[in-house]
Design an enzyme around this catalytic site. Sequence first.
Site, PDB file in Angstrom:
ATOM      1  N   ASN A   1      23.653   7.405  25.728  1.00 43.37           N
ATOM      2  CA  ASN A   1      22.512   8.589  25.400  1.00 43.37           C
ATOM      3  C   ASN A   1      22.912   9.485  24.728  1.00 43.37           C
ATOM      4  O   ASN A   1      23.930  10.148  25.265  1.00 43.37           O
ATOM      5  CB  ASN A   1      22.064   9.077  26.679  1.00 43.37           C
ATOM      6  CG  ASN A   1      21.285   7.806  27.558  1.00 43.37           C
ATOM      7  OD1 ASN A   1      20.151   7.304  27.176  1.00 43.37           O
ATOM      8  ND2 ASN A   1      22.076   7.034  28.354  1.00 43.37           N
TER       9      ASN A   1
ATOM     10  N   ARG B   1      21.982   7.467  40.433  1.00 44.05           N
ATOM     11  CA  ARG B   1      20.469   7.829  40.655  1.00 44.05           C
ATOM     12  C   ARG B   1      20.006   6.339  41.104  1.00 44.05           C
ATOM     13  O   ARG B   1      20.002   5.232  40.725  1.00 44.05           O
ATOM     14  CB  ARG B   1      19.962   7.867  39.235  1.00 44.05           C
ATOM     15  CG  ARG B   1      20.381   9.099  38.470  1.00 44.05           C
ATOM     16  CD  ARG B   1      19.964   9.079  37.053  1.00 44.05           C
ATOM     17  NE  ARG B   1      20.640   7.909  36.265  1.00 44.05           N
ATOM     18  CZ  ARG B   1      20.296   7.697  35.137  1.00 44.05           C
ATOM     19  NH1 ARG B   1      19.435   8.317  34.497  1.00 44.05           N
ATOM     20  NH2 ARG B   1      21.143   6.633  34.465  1.00 44.05           N
TER      21      ARG B   1
ATOM     22  N   ASP C   1      25.244   5.197  31.081  1.00 42.69           N
ATOM     23  CA  ASP C   1      24.359   4.591  32.270  1.00 42.69           C
ATOM     24  C   ASP C   1      25.273   3.499  32.713  1.00 42.69           C
ATOM     25  O   ASP C   1      25.636   2.226  31.954  1.00 42.69           O
ATOM     26  CB  ASP C   1      23.041   4.408  32.059  1.00 42.69           C
ATOM     27  CG  ASP C   1      22.322   5.583  31.530  1.00 42.69           C
ATOM     28  OD1 ASP C   1      22.438   6.657  32.031  1.00 42.69           O
ATOM     29  OD2 ASP C   1      21.081   5.308  31.009  1.00 42.69           O
TER      30      ASP C   1
ATOM     31  N   ARG D   1      24.938   7.809  36.256  1.00 39.81           N
ATOM     32  CA  ARG D   1      24.906   8.822  34.869  1.00 39.81           C
ATOM     33  C   ARG D   1      26.120   9.325  34.848  1.00 39.81           C
ATOM     34  O   ARG D   1      26.579  10.106  35.703  1.00 39.81           O
ATOM     35  CB  ARG D   1      23.577   9.430  34.710  1.00 39.81           C
ATOM     36  CG  ARG D   1      23.766  10.751  33.843  1.00 39.81           C
ATOM     37  CD  ARG D   1      24.126  10.336  32.283  1.00 39.81           C
ATOM     38  NE  ARG D   1      22.881   9.308  31.759  1.00 39.81           N
ATOM     39  CZ  ARG D   1      21.860   9.609  31.352  1.00 39.81           C
ATOM     40  NH1 ARG D   1      21.540  10.929  31.235  1.00 39.81           N
ATOM     41  NH2 ARG D   1      20.964   8.940  30.921  1.00 39.81           N
TER      42      ARG D   1
ATOM     43  N   LYS E   1      20.354   2.229  22.765  1.00 38.59           N
ATOM     44  CA  LYS E   1      20.298   0.878  23.215  1.00 38.59           C
ATOM     45  C   LYS E   1      20.946  -0.087  22.261  1.00 38.59           C
ATOM     46  O   LYS E   1      20.884  -1.259  22.677  1.00 38.59           O
ATOM     47  CB  LYS E   1      18.818   0.212  23.662  1.00 38.59           C
ATOM     48  CG  LYS E   1      18.341   1.143  24.890  1.00 38.59           C
ATOM     49  CD  LYS E   1      16.913   0.835  25.208  1.00 38.59           C
ATOM     50  CE  LYS E   1      16.223   1.730  26.269  1.00 38.59           C
ATOM     51  NZ  LYS E   1      16.219   3.239  25.824  1.00 38.59           N
TER      52      LYS E   1
ATOM     53  N   GLU F   1      23.532   1.762  28.610  1.00 36.15           N
ATOM     54  CA  GLU F   1      23.042   2.633  27.524  1.00 36.15           C
ATOM     55  C   GLU F   1      24.291   3.753  27.163  1.00 36.15           C
ATOM     56  O   GLU F   1      24.935   4.064  28.041  1.00 36.15           O
ATOM     57  CB  GLU F   1      21.714   3.431  27.777  1.00 36.15           C
ATOM     58  CG  GLU F   1      20.536   2.434  28.062  1.00 36.15           C
ATOM     59  CD  GLU F   1      19.227   3.179  27.828  1.00 36.15           C
ATOM     60  OE1 GLU F   1      19.325   4.465  27.962  1.00 36.15           O
ATOM     61  OE2 GLU F   1      18.227   2.584  28.406  1.00 36.15           O
TER      62      GLU F   1
ATOM     63  N   ARG G   1      12.999   0.957  38.542  1.00 32.70           N
ATOM     64  CA  ARG G   1      13.845   2.075  37.559  1.00 32.70           C
ATOM     65  C   ARG G   1      14.093   3.142  38.396  1.00 32.70           C
ATOM     66  O   ARG G   1      13.913   3.462  39.571  1.00 32.70           O
ATOM     67  CB  ARG G   1      12.744   2.820  36.537  1.00 32.70           C
ATOM     68  CG  ARG G   1      11.937   1.661  35.792  1.00 32.70           C
ATOM     69  CD  ARG G   1      10.934   2.125  35.042  1.00 32.70           C
ATOM     70  NE  ARG G   1       9.768   2.703  36.034  1.00 32.70           N
ATOM     71  CZ  ARG G   1       8.588   3.161  35.797  1.00 32.70           C
ATOM     72  NH1 ARG G   1       8.253   3.465  34.877  1.00 32.70           N
ATOM     73  NH2 ARG G   1       7.825   3.593  36.737  1.00 32.70           N
TER      74      ARG G   1
ATOM     75  N   LYS H   1      12.543  -4.411  27.832  1.00 29.40           N
ATOM     76  CA  LYS H   1      12.171  -2.696  27.942  1.00 29.40           C
ATOM     77  C   LYS H   1      12.290  -2.520  26.248  1.00 29.40           C
ATOM     78  O   LYS H   1      12.947  -3.110  25.453  1.00 29.40           O
ATOM     79  CB  LYS H   1      13.307  -1.909  28.338  1.00 29.40           C
ATOM     80  CG  LYS H   1      14.897  -2.116  28.056  1.00 29.40           C
ATOM     81  CD  LYS H   1      15.892  -1.588  28.941  1.00 29.40           C
ATOM     82  CE  LYS H   1      17.171  -1.752  28.545  1.00 29.40           C
ATOM     83  NZ  LYS H   1      18.170  -0.969  29.585  1.00 29.40           N
TER      84      LYS H   1
END
Length: 312
Positions: A282, A224, A272, A210, A125, A280, A232, A160
């Site tokens: 990841n 998603r 994302d 994703r 992040k 993000e 979420r 978050k």
Amino acid sequence: MALKIAIQMDHIANISIAGDTSFALALEAQARGHELYHYTPDRLTMSGTDVTAAMEKLEVRDVEGDHFTLGDKVRTSLRDVDVVLLRQDPPFDMNYITTTHMLEMVHPDTLVVNNPRSVRNAPEKIFVMEYGDLMPETIVTLDLDEIRAFREKHGDIILKPLYGNGGAGVFHLRDGDRNLTSLMEMFSQLTREPIIAQRYLKDVRAGDKRILLIDGKPVGAINRVPAESDTRSNMHVGGQAVETTMTERELEICARIGPELERRGLTLVGIDVIGGLMTEINVTSPTGVREVKKFGGADIAALFWDAIEAKI
């Protein structure tokens, strides 16, 4: 050439194989004739520059409830294997960071994927903040006045944890919500780390995409979609994976970040994207490989091992 591959992961007994990317990578490696070994991060030992782990030989099967067999534990130098897959899940805490220092002692003599120094230096992040024009308005702070001003400017916001994962501790505060102060008090009791405030993206109701990249190149994506009752989209909290394709905007994002991912040795990365904005990057243990294949997309596990075998 058969490779000796050690997987540093949370214990394989506790995974859900239907959606576990580490398991998908293990299945493909085994199918190629490579030798697999399994260990959890707590089994690492460093003595000088030598790093060992109590490893177990691993066999995997795509059978729910009977998906693995482990051999006896044997303390083995990481220099005696060809590849270490760094695949334990966050939280990205001091224990996680310490393992990256240990793994860095043997890399690149033993290929560690993803590069442990880059994993340590690219928190998911924070790394994304280097691409401010590709992401929604975001601040990282513990200053309540700053967060109040941010919400006054942007209305609905997301709060978050900076180093959380899987959607844990994510809150959607609507404009005028009176819970901000109490939420900040709660965060301050749980951690000394800053938190993230981010402009809420209404497009999340249509899905949080994703996108998976190998050596900086996009190879597949899933969308998603959050449950009706949740903000979420993470699948283990009720989000639903659906088939998708990549838009021109998403390909543009990948083209922007791809060269830097490759330069840093971040071989397998998941970004994302919500409504054309990246939230993000990841790099620890990105997921989505099995879902992409399930919906008719690329066999990313095979592409991953093609890339690793080429490096070796």
